[in-house]
Write an enzyme that holds these catalytic residues in place. Structure first.
Site, PDB file in Angstrom:
ATOM      1  N   LYS A 118      -1.094-118.502  -6.254  1.00 35.98           N
ATOM      2  CA  LYS A 118      -1.090-119.614  -7.199  1.00 35.98           C
ATOM      3  C   LYS A 118      -1.620-120.919  -6.617  1.00 35.98           C
ATOM      4  O   LYS A 118      -2.065-121.792  -7.353  1.00 35.98           O
ATOM      5  CB  LYS A 118       0.341-119.850  -7.698  1.00 35.98           C
ATOM      6  CG  LYS A 118       0.923-118.709  -8.487  1.00 35.98           C
ATOM      7  CD  LYS A 118       2.358-118.991  -8.910  1.00 35.98           C
ATOM      8  CE  LYS A 118       3.327-118.826  -7.758  1.00 35.98           C
ATOM      9  NZ  LYS A 118       3.483-117.419  -7.328  1.00 35.98           N
ATOM     10  N   GLU A 203      13.935-114.807  -0.510  1.00 34.53           N
ATOM     11  CA  GLU A 203      13.424-115.002   0.847  1.00 34.53           C
ATOM     12  C   GLU A 203      14.495-115.672   1.714  1.00 34.53           C
ATOM     13  O   GLU A 203      15.463-116.250   1.201  1.00 34.53           O
ATOM     14  CB  GLU A 203      12.174-115.889   0.821  1.00 34.53           C
ATOM     15  CG  GLU A 203      11.036-115.352  -0.022  1.00 34.53           C
ATOM     16  CD  GLU A 203      10.316-114.204   0.648  1.00 34.53           C
ATOM     17  OE1 GLU A 203      10.537-113.978   1.857  1.00 34.53           O
ATOM     18  OE2 GLU A 203       9.520-113.528  -0.041  1.00 34.53           O
ATOM     19  N   LYS A 218       3.835-121.715 -12.335  1.00 34.94           N
ATOM     20  CA  LYS A 218       3.447-120.760 -13.376  1.00 34.94           C
ATOM     21  C   LYS A 218       3.282-121.435 -14.736  1.00 34.94           C
ATOM     22  O   LYS A 218       2.312-121.180 -15.450  1.00 34.94           O
ATOM     23  CB  LYS A 218       4.474-119.636 -13.448  1.00 34.94           C
ATOM     24  CG  LYS A 218       4.461-118.740 -12.220  1.00 34.94           C
ATOM     25  CD  LYS A 218       5.643-117.788 -12.179  1.00 34.94           C
ATOM     26  CE  LYS A 218       5.614-116.923 -10.934  1.00 34.94           C
ATOM     27  NZ  LYS A 218       6.837-116.092 -10.779  1.00 34.94           N
TER      28      LYS A 218
END
EC number: 1.1.1.3
Length: 332
Positions: A118, A203, A218
Site C-alpha cells: 500500500k 505482529e 485502505k
C-alpha cells in the site's frame, strides 16, 4: 516480474504454479515469471523461473540466493523490461519505500502494475496514475484494499454508473479479531491483543493495525479510487482501538449493538470526508455480524441502495489470490 519476495509473493508463486492449467483452460492466458527482486538483488531467467524449485527454498532473499546458486545465476540489480510488475515489497506509508521507486521505474518501462503493498500508492497515487496515463499503462491494486475482500472491484465494476455517496467498512482483520474477543469473551484490550499475537494474527509490533493506520490506508485508496478525491493520510482523522474498554463494549451490547473499528469515506457535495475510529454499530447494520479476522464493506449508492460484502480470508494466500485476480483482469 515480482518485487519483494515475502510470504505473499511466495503464495502468489505457489498459485501460479498450481493453476497453470486452469488459467489456460478458463482464461486462455498463461503467466511466466522471469524475475524476482529481493533486498540482495534480482534473479532473472528469460525462459522463466522454475517455480516448483523456487518454492522449495522458502521466502525472502535467502530463498532467492539459494535458487540462484542452484541455477548458477548471479544476483543482479533490478532491470525493468517485462510487461507487468507485481509489487509485493514491505509497506512504508511514510515515504513509499522501495516500492515507489520500483513502480516508477516499471511505468517508465511501459509495464502494467499490480500492487499488493500500500505504501507507494498511499504516498503518491496522483503522480503514479498520471505516469500510467502518459505511458498508457494500467495500475491494479485490489490486493492493497483489504486483499481477498473485493472492495475496489465492487466499486469499479459492480457499481459502474452509480453514484457512491458513502463507503463504510471493517478493513483490518487484526483489530476486528481483538474487538471480537473483547465482545464475545469479555477480554480486556491487552488480553485480546496478547491472544492475537500468540495466534500469529497480530505482529509483534501491531501499531499499524491497532492504531487504525492500516484501515486508514485502505479507505484512503478506496476514496481516491472511487470517489475522485486526492487525499493523503494527513487528511484522515484516525483513532485506533487501544482506548476501547470492556465497559465500553458491554455498554454497547445492552441494546444489542457492538463496537467495531470503522473506516468511512463520505461524499458531501464535492468534498470527501474520511475517518477511522471505533464506532457503536447498531444491530441492524450488516457489519455487526463480521467476526474474528473477517472484514466487511458497505457501499451506499443513490441508484442501487446499500450494497454489502463481508468475509475475505485475512492471510497471505488471500492477498496473493487478489493479486492473481488483478493479473487475470488486466488481460480479460
Amino acid at each position: 516480474m515480482i518485487t519483494g519476495y515475502g510470504i505473499v509473493a511466495k503464495e502468489l508463486i505457489k498459485l501460479l504454479s498450481e493453476k497453470q492449467e486452469l488459467l489456460i483452460d478458463t482464461y486462455k492466458i498463461s503467466f511466466k515469471v522471469t524475475a524476482i527482486v529481493g533486498s540482495k538483488g534480482m534473479i532473472y531467467e528469460e525462459a522463466g523461473l522454475d517455480l516448483p524449485k523456487l518454492l522449495q527454498y522458502g521466502a525472502g532473499s535467502t530463498a532467492l540466493m539459494r535458487y540462484a546458486r542452484e541455477q548458477r545465476l548471479s544476483l543482479q540489480p533490478p532491470i525493468f523490461r517485462e510487461d507487468m510488475l507485481i509489487e509485493c515489497s514491505p509497506t512504508d506509508v511514510q515515504t513509499g519505500g522501495a516500492a515507489l521507486e520500483y513502480i516508477k521505474n516499471a511505468l517508465q518501462a511501459n509495464m502494467n502494475i499490480v500492487s499488493v503493498s500500500k505504501g507507494a500508492l498511499v504516498c503518491a497515487m496522483p503522480e503514479l496514475l498520471k505516469m500510467a496515463k502518459e505511458k498508457e499503462c494500467k495500475i491494479k491494486y485490489s490486493g492493497a484494499t483489504a486483499a481477498a475482500l473485493p472492495t475496489l472491484d465492487i466499486g469499479e465494476f459492480s457499481l459502474a454508473g452509480c453514484k457512491i455517496t458513502k463507503i463504510e467498512g471493517i478493513l483490518n482483520g487484526t483489530s476486528n479479531f481483538i474487538l471480537t474477543k473483547m465482545s464475545e469473551e469479555n477480554k480486556s484490550f491487552e488480553a485480546a491483543l496478547q491472544i492475537a499475537q500468540e495466534s500469529g494474527i497480530a505482529e509483534a509490533n501491531p501499531d499499524l493495525d491497532i492504531k487504525g493506520i492500516d484501515s486508514a490506508c485502505k479507505i484512503l485508496l478506496l476514496a481516491n479510487g472511487l470517489l475522485g478525491s486526492q487525499l493523503t493520510l494527513e487528511d484522515i482523522a484516525i483513532q485506533g482501538i487501544m482506548e476501547v474498554t470492556k465497559r465500553d463494549i458491554q455498554h454497547a451490547k445492552i441494546n444489542g449493538n457492538d463496537i467495531k473499528l470503522i473506516a468511512s469515506a463520505s461524499l458531501a457535495n464535492r468534498d470527501v470526508r474520511v475517518e477511522v475510529k471505533p464506532k457503536i454499530i447498531k444491530s441492524d447494520n450488516p457489519l455487526i455480524d463480521v467476526k474474528g479476522t473477517n472484514k466487511g464493506i458497505l457501499f451506499y449508492t443513490e441508484e442501487m441502495g446499500t450494497i454489502c460484502c463481508t468475509g475475505g480470508a485475512s492471510h497471505p494466500k488471500g492477498a496473493a489470490a487478489a493479486a492473481l485476480k488483478d493479473m487475470i483482469n488486466l488481460y480479460r
